[in-house]
Design an enzyme around this catalytic site. Structure first.
Site, PDB file in Angstrom:
ATOM      1  N   CYS A   1       7.741  -4.261   1.805  1.00 34.99           N
ATOM      2  CA  CYS A   1       7.325  -3.143   1.294  1.00 34.99           C
ATOM      3  C   CYS A   1       8.190  -2.394   0.574  1.00 34.99           C
ATOM      4  O   CYS A   1       9.289  -1.998   1.087  1.00 34.99           O
ATOM      5  CB  CYS A   1       6.918  -2.229   2.446  1.00 34.99           C
ATOM      6  SG  CYS A   1       6.164  -0.641   2.029  1.00 34.99           S
TER       7      CYS A   1
ATOM      8  N   ARG B   1     -11.482  -8.669   1.027  1.00 34.10           N
ATOM      9  CA  ARG B   1     -11.255  -7.995   0.006  1.00 34.10           C
ATOM     10  C   ARG B   1      -9.814  -8.772  -0.727  1.00 34.10           C
ATOM     11  O   ARG B   1      -9.010  -9.024  -0.137  1.00 34.10           O
ATOM     12  CB  ARG B   1     -10.966  -6.460   0.281  1.00 34.10           C
ATOM     13  CG  ARG B   1     -10.063  -5.962  -0.925  1.00 34.10           C
ATOM     14  CD  ARG B   1      -9.815  -4.387  -0.864  1.00 34.10           C
ATOM     15  NE  ARG B   1     -11.001  -3.713  -0.269  1.00 34.10           N
ATOM     16  CZ  ARG B   1     -11.196  -3.200   0.801  1.00 34.10           C
ATOM     17  NH1 ARG B   1     -10.259  -2.827   1.421  1.00 34.10           N
ATOM     18  NH2 ARG B   1     -12.272  -2.604   1.265  1.00 34.10           N
TER      19      ARG B   1
ATOM     20  N   CYS C   1       9.659   5.722   3.945  1.00 31.13           N
ATOM     21  CA  CYS C   1       9.020   5.271   5.330  1.00 31.13           C
ATOM     22  C   CYS C   1      10.157   4.613   6.084  1.00 31.13           C
ATOM     23  O   CYS C   1      10.866   4.103   5.968  1.00 31.13           O
ATOM     24  CB  CYS C   1       7.973   4.164   5.135  1.00 31.13           C
ATOM     25  SG  CYS C   1       7.000   3.798   6.673  1.00 31.13           S
TER      26      CYS C   1
ATOM     27  N   CYS D   1      -9.664   4.968  -1.019  1.00 35.02           N
ATOM     28  CA  CYS D   1      -8.686   4.957   0.194  1.00 35.02           C
ATOM     29  C   CYS D   1      -7.390   5.867  -0.197  1.00 35.02           C
ATOM     30  O   CYS D   1      -7.171   5.876  -1.071  1.00 35.02           O
ATOM     31  CB  CYS D   1      -8.126   3.452   0.292  1.00 35.02           C
ATOM     32  SG  CYS D   1      -9.937   2.444   0.223  1.00 35.02           S
TER      33      CYS D   1
ATOM     34  N   CYS E   1       9.144  -3.123   7.129  1.00 39.09           N
ATOM     35  CA  CYS E   1       8.381  -4.107   6.659  1.00 39.09           C
ATOM     36  C   CYS E   1       8.866  -4.761   5.566  1.00 39.09           C
ATOM     37  O   CYS E   1       9.225  -4.108   4.341  1.00 39.09           O
ATOM     38  CB  CYS E   1       6.813  -3.645   6.389  1.00 39.09           C
ATOM     39  SG  CYS E   1       6.355  -2.492   7.656  1.00 39.09           S
TER      40      CYS E   1
ATOM     41  N   CYS F   1     -10.844  -1.902   8.990  1.00 34.62           N
ATOM     42  CA  CYS F   1     -10.182  -2.621   7.704  1.00 34.62           C
ATOM     43  C   CYS F   1      -8.963  -3.185   8.244  1.00 34.62           C
ATOM     44  O   CYS F   1      -8.077  -2.540   8.438  1.00 34.62           O
ATOM     45  CB  CYS F   1     -10.190  -1.710   6.613  1.00 34.62           C
ATOM     46  SG  CYS F   1      -9.168  -2.298   5.017  1.00 34.62           S
TER      47      CYS F   1
ATOM     48  N   CYS G   1     -11.746   6.096   3.206  1.00 31.99           N
ATOM     49  CA  CYS G   1     -10.821   5.295   4.155  1.00 31.99           C
ATOM     50  C   CYS G   1      -9.484   5.652   4.017  1.00 31.99           C
ATOM     51  O   CYS G   1      -9.165   6.304   3.110  1.00 31.99           O
ATOM     52  CB  CYS G   1     -10.850   3.733   3.411  1.00 31.99           C
ATOM     53  SG  CYS G   1      -9.658   2.582   4.282  1.00 31.99           S
TER      54      CYS G   1
HETATM   55  S1  SF4 Z   1       4.013  -1.168   4.963  1.00 33.72           S
HETATM   56 FE1  SF4 Z   1       5.514   0.226   3.878  1.00 33.72          FE
HETATM   57  S2  SF4 Z   1       4.580   2.082   4.158  1.00 33.72           S
HETATM   58 FE2  SF4 Z   1       3.603   0.898   5.711  1.00 33.72          FE
HETATM   59  S3  SF4 Z   1       4.659   0.968   7.470  1.00 33.72           S
HETATM   60 FE3  SF4 Z   1       5.507  -0.675   6.442  1.00 33.72          FE
HETATM   61  S4  SF4 Z   1       7.316   0.230   5.372  1.00 33.72           S
HETATM   62 FE4  SF4 Z   1       5.979   1.878   5.852  1.00 33.72          FE
END
Ligand code: SF4
Length: 292
Positions: free
Chosen positions: A37, A237, A30, A74, A34, A165, A105
């Site tokens: 993540c 949740r 990705c 999901c 974040c 959600c 979902c």
């Molecule tokens: S949480 Fe992870 S998968 Fe989702 S947008 Fe952020 S970096 Fe990408």
């Protein structure tokens, strides 16, 4: 806790737990940053970038989830936002999962208004898009999209008639005021999200938050209680982080008004309690699955 339980019992059967299963249909690689993540391409976490799963493989997983007692399936993809050709494939998955008699979902990143309408047209019941934290702390966690971007996606989802959600993560180094700010933002959306996932940070090696101290479980329970009190009709949740939580902490969360869990040994790329362990815990707590 007493207030949370009182509110919970006014709107729900406290013995019922909604059960969802989460499948990563497109893992890793990705472009977003974040900080929590393991799927961000920016961090060396050992998660390999994979292609979008094939329709048949997704439907096989959905059948297995249904057989194991899930009412909602999901599908998560590690994208900044879906491209149009990806959306065609996801719409076919949604149609297929829906035809198995499961609620559907998806969590695919940011959505435009038109994309949200297409997903609705394919039978999507819920869209997950988390606010993650308070507006004030947000910039410490993500820099590649803004808080307003997130609110915009939520508005498109709502306008398309898809259930929302939306929740966040605690234990990322935020203050209690930030936790309050996150819950206050959720509770002041034009309409409360139907589903509010409260995640405990899973500290994954290689991510910038890997060395965060372990979060106080009782403060987690208190956060769940505040979500229940401020969003009385939402399903709250217990999401990521259950693997690290004692059964006693989970029981306190249910008493504080949590009434949904993710079921299955894996949550996207991080571990989750196995189905047998969850089934046993449900029996010991006298809890039963909520009908869709
Ligand atoms: S949480 Fe992870 S998968 Fe989702 S947008 Fe952020 S970096 Fe990408």
């Amino acid at each position: 806790m007493f207030r949370a339980q009182t509110v919970h019992r006014a709107h729900f059967d406290p013995a019922e737990v909604q059960i969802s299963t989460l499948l990563s249909i497109k893992t890793g690689g990705c472009p977003e940053d974040c900080a929590y993540c393991p799927q961000s391409a920016r961090y060396d976490t050992g998660v390999r970038a994979e292609k979008l799963m094939a329709l048949d493989a997704v439907l096989a997983e959905a059948r297995a989830a249904k057989a194991a007692g899930a009412s909602r399936f999901c599908m998560g993809a590690a994208w900044r936002e879906p491209k149009d050709r990806d959306l065609d494939a996801v719409c076919a998955m949604v149609e297929g999962v829906k035809s198995l008699g499961l609620e559907t979902c998806a969590t695919l990143g940011m959505l435009g208004a038109d994309q949200a309408r297409r997903l609705k047209g394919s039978g999507l019941d819920y869209y997950n898009h988390n606010l993650d934290t308070s507006p004030e702390f947000y910039g410490d966690i993500i820099t590649t999209r803004t808080y307003d971007d997130r609110l915009q996606t939520l508005a498109h989802v709502r306008d398309a008639g898809i259930h929302v959600c939306c929740g966040g993560i605690v234990g990322m180094g935020e203050t209690r005021e930030d936790r309050v700010g996150m819950i206050a933002t959720l509770a002041n959306l034009p309409q409360h999200p139907e589903s509010v996932p409260i995640n405990m940070l899973v500290r994954v090696a290689g991510t910038p938050l890997a060395d965060e101290p372990k979060f106080d479980p009782l403060e987690f329970v208190r956060t769940v209680a505040i979500a229940r009190i401020t969003m009385p009709r939402s399903v709250v949740r217990l999401s990521a982080g259950r693997e690290d939580m004692s059964e006693e902490t989970q029981a306190l969360c249910f008493l504080a008004g949590a009434n949904s869990i993710f079921y299955g040994p894996k949550l996207l790329t991080t571990p989750n309690p196995g189905r047998d362990r969850d089934r046993e815990l449900m029996v010991r707590l006298g809890m039963v699955p909520m009908e869709p």
